[in-house]
Design an enzyme around this catalytic site. Structure first.
Site, short mmCIF file in Angstrom:
data_model
loop_
_atom_site.label_atom_id
_atom_site.label_comp_id
_atom_site.label_asym_id
_atom_site.label_seq_id
_atom_site.Cartn_x
_atom_site.Cartn_y
_atom_site.Cartn_z
N GLU A 216 14.03 59.88 -66.29
CA GLU A 216 14.50 58.70 -65.55
C GLU A 216 13.33 57.77 -65.22
O GLU A 216 13.39 56.56 -65.43
CB GLU A 216 15.18 59.12 -64.23
CG GLU A 216 16.49 59.88 -64.40
CD GLU A 216 16.31 61.37 -64.49
OE1 GLU A 216 15.22 61.84 -64.89
OE2 GLU A 216 17.27 62.10 -64.16
N GLY A 272 7.26 68.45 -55.15
CA GLY A 272 7.79 67.08 -55.15
C GLY A 272 8.47 66.72 -53.83
O GLY A 272 8.23 65.66 -53.25
N HIS A 389 33.50 57.43 -36.94
CA HIS A 389 34.73 56.75 -37.34
C HIS A 389 35.10 57.08 -38.77
O HIS A 389 35.87 56.36 -39.40
CB HIS A 389 34.58 55.24 -37.14
CG HIS A 389 34.35 54.91 -35.71
ND1 HIS A 389 35.40 54.67 -34.83
CD2 HIS A 389 33.22 54.86 -34.97
CE1 HIS A 389 34.89 54.45 -33.62
NE2 HIS A 389 33.58 54.57 -33.68
N LYS A 509 18.72 68.96 -67.55
CA LYS A 509 17.72 68.06 -68.17
C LYS A 509 17.63 68.35 -69.67
O LYS A 509 17.62 67.44 -70.49
CB LYS A 509 16.33 68.33 -67.57
CG LYS A 509 16.08 67.74 -66.22
CD LYS A 509 14.58 67.91 -65.89
CE LYS A 509 14.30 67.74 -64.42
NZ LYS A 509 12.94 68.06 -64.03
#
Ligand code: F6P
Length: 547
Positions: A216, A272, A389, A509
């Site tokens: 990506e 990460g 809500h 992946k």
């Protein structure tokens, strides 16, 4: 000799907790509070300016005692010491786990393979500081001589969620003349929408990727390069003035065409999802300035020290971790709702999802045996009061038990009329309503018609933590993140899992890499997937008009 730790469900404390749980079911919070006037003060802990009220959990002193015993029997202290000393506790990747070194003050010594890593950490921080000062002051110019006005971080997972969350959380302290944006999704819309109104001559891209191989990020980085060059007449030299990289992989950074002079490094001992305070925080430093970034690090460090040194019964991350184990493994809760009553923390739940679920979403123990208990719960959430809500109905009256972490502050960063009192009244009211509910007798006493009584009853006994701090400063954000990091650690230590690998993301992946050419090829390939996947691939090819 290494102490052997019994399998979790065979530890005396675990067995005792399983028996004790039956008793607790008969002790609603109403009763526990009624019988102990000081409960709301006793079941609290405080450290580094963070106050934790855990009194509205379904626990007694005995529960706490047994949970603390479980921590002892699980070798939590030894596991903590191992992490802080740089031992390779990420056993499946044979790596140390040293995000705590990222915030260690200059002069401390933390050894990895016999080498003190603290000086390197500070060298990178100094390089980030210099770069940030140059960009923020306008000294750093783009290729055409214009100053940088837009900073775009390209990354995904830990190379995105931390920077986005920190930018949003600390926006109040940010340099408003600079625009900060983030591209993560490989869906081209993300790139197109983020860049559509920006001028390439004034834009700096930070390509953030630990590995510098993530599909990506590399796809977005390539599109960024193309976009920049298209806007700058194809001048390849321009890349040097408009791209910086944050990575552990200098070779790949260089191969991509970014000068390693503009590369900010970190190390394989930073996971990460534990990297927002490494060079991955470059966009954060650019936004809030080096001093605020260092204050953030100081906050992390303060919580690290508290975690490392405080007795377990007063240790915020340990308590939160143990309570999570209790709710998850004994009370059967499958999720945790994280509910910040602070608009600036709107991305905090998304950030926590990776931290908690990539860390503790594991099905085998450190030695590869299938667990026979639940591990990491699902974390989710939204800022209050919006969630009230929408999904709070299910938390109050649904059939599932959903422990909640409420996060609130004594001061608003942007005070406005009565807003903050109303906001805080809602936090306290929600925790109160969840714990104590409303009985049928109380509902009836209000004159409710009989047929509506069951609908208006709140069972109560829904557990929650309230985390309260003075105000959301960079330092407090560091403390808050470290609090959750170490709570995750505590849970992983009890469950005896590797909280620092993420093999579960690999299969998808690999399969995607295999499917890409099947979608892109001119002619239909001979598909060898299952019938559903084959069919979907063919349909997509038809939709896009391929043969
Ligand atoms: O999703 C898997 C993962 O490896 C995360 O752990 C990581 O934060 C993310 O991908 C991005 O990886 P990188 O920084 O190497 O691009």
């Amino acid at each position: 000799m290494k102490a052997t730790i019994k399998p979790l469900t065979q530890r005396p404390a675990w067995k005792a907790l399983a028996a004790h749980h039956k008793l607790i079911k008969k002790l609603p919070l109403r009763k526990l509070f009624a019988e102990d006037a000081k409960r709301g003060q006793r079941f609290t802990a405080e450290a580094a300016g963070m106050f934790l009220d855990f009194s509205k959990n379904c626990i007694t002193d005995q529960t706490l005692k047994l949970l603390l015993q479980l921590a002892g029997e699980s070798g939590l202290r030894g596991k903590m010491d191992a992490m802080f000393s740089g031992a390779k506790i990420n056993v499946t990747e044979n790596r140390a786990v040293l995000h705590v070194a990222l915030r260690a003050p200059k002069g401390e010594t933390i050894l990895v393979d016999g080498k003190n890593v603290v000086p390197e950490v500070h060298a990178v921080l100094d390089k980030m500081t210099e770069f940030s000062n140059r960009v923020r002051s306008g000294e750093w110019k783009g290729h055409t001589g214009k100053r940088i006005k837009n900073v775009i971080n390209i990354g995904i997972g830990g190379s995105d969620l931390g920077p986005v969350m920190a930018y949003e959380a600390l926006k109040h302290y940010s340099e408003r003349s600079l625009t900060f944006r983030f591209i993560s999704n490989v869906d081209g819309t993300d790139f197109v929408e983020v860049t559509r109104d920006l001028d390439p001559t004034e834009t700096l891209f930070i390509i953030s990727s630990k590995t510098f191989t993530t599909l990506e990020t590399m796809t977005n980085a390539q599109s960024a390069r193309d976009w920049l060059l298209a806007g700058l007449g194809g001048e390849v030299k321009a890349v040097a003035k408009h791209f910086a990289a944050v990575s552990t992989n200098a070779e790949k950074v260089s191969a991509f065409g970014i000068d390693t002079v503009n590369m900010f490094g970190f190390w394989d001992w930073v996971g990460g999802r534990y990297s927002m305070d490494s060079a991955i925080g470059l966009s954060t430093m650019l936004a809030v300035g080096p001093d605020n970034f260092r204050a953030l690090l100081a906050g992390f460090h303060e919580m690290d020290e508290h975690f490392r040194t405080a007795p377990f019964e007063k240790n915020l991350p340990v308590l939160m971790g143990l309570l999570s184990v209790w709710n998850n493994d004994f009370l059967g809760a499958q999720t945790v709702a994280v509910l910040p009553y602070e608009q600036y923390l709107k991305r905090f739940p998304a950030y926590l999802q990776q931290l908690t679920m990539e860390s503790n979403g594991k099905h085998v123990t450190l030695d590869g045996k299938k667990v026979n208990y639940q591990t990491g719960p699902v974390y989710w959430g939204e800022p209050g009061t919006n969630g009230q809500h929408s999904f709070y109905q299910l938390i109050h009256q649904g059939t599932r038990l959903i422990p909640c972490d409420f996060i609130a502050f004594g001061h608003a960063l942007t005070p406005l009329g009565r807003h903050h009192d109303i906001l805080l009244a809602n936090v306290f009211a929600q925790a109160e309503a969840l714990a104590f509910g409303k009985t049928a007798a109380e509902v009836k006493a209000e004159g409710t018609p009989d047929r509506l009584v069951p609908h208006r009853v709140f069972e109560g006994n829904r557990p929650s933590n309230v985390i309260l701090a003075d105000r959301l400063t960079p330092k407090v954000l560091g403390q808050l993140v470290a609090l959750y990091e170490h709570s995750v650690f505590t849970q992983g230590a009890i469950w005896n899992i590797d909280s620092f690998d993420q093999w579960g993301v690999e299969l998808g992946k690999v399969l995607a890499q295999r499917i890409v050419p099947e979608l892109e090829s001119e002619t239909a390939s001979k598909l060898k997937h299952d019938s559903s996947t084959n069919n979907l691939i063919r349909r997509y090819r038809t939709l896009k008009g391929a043969k």
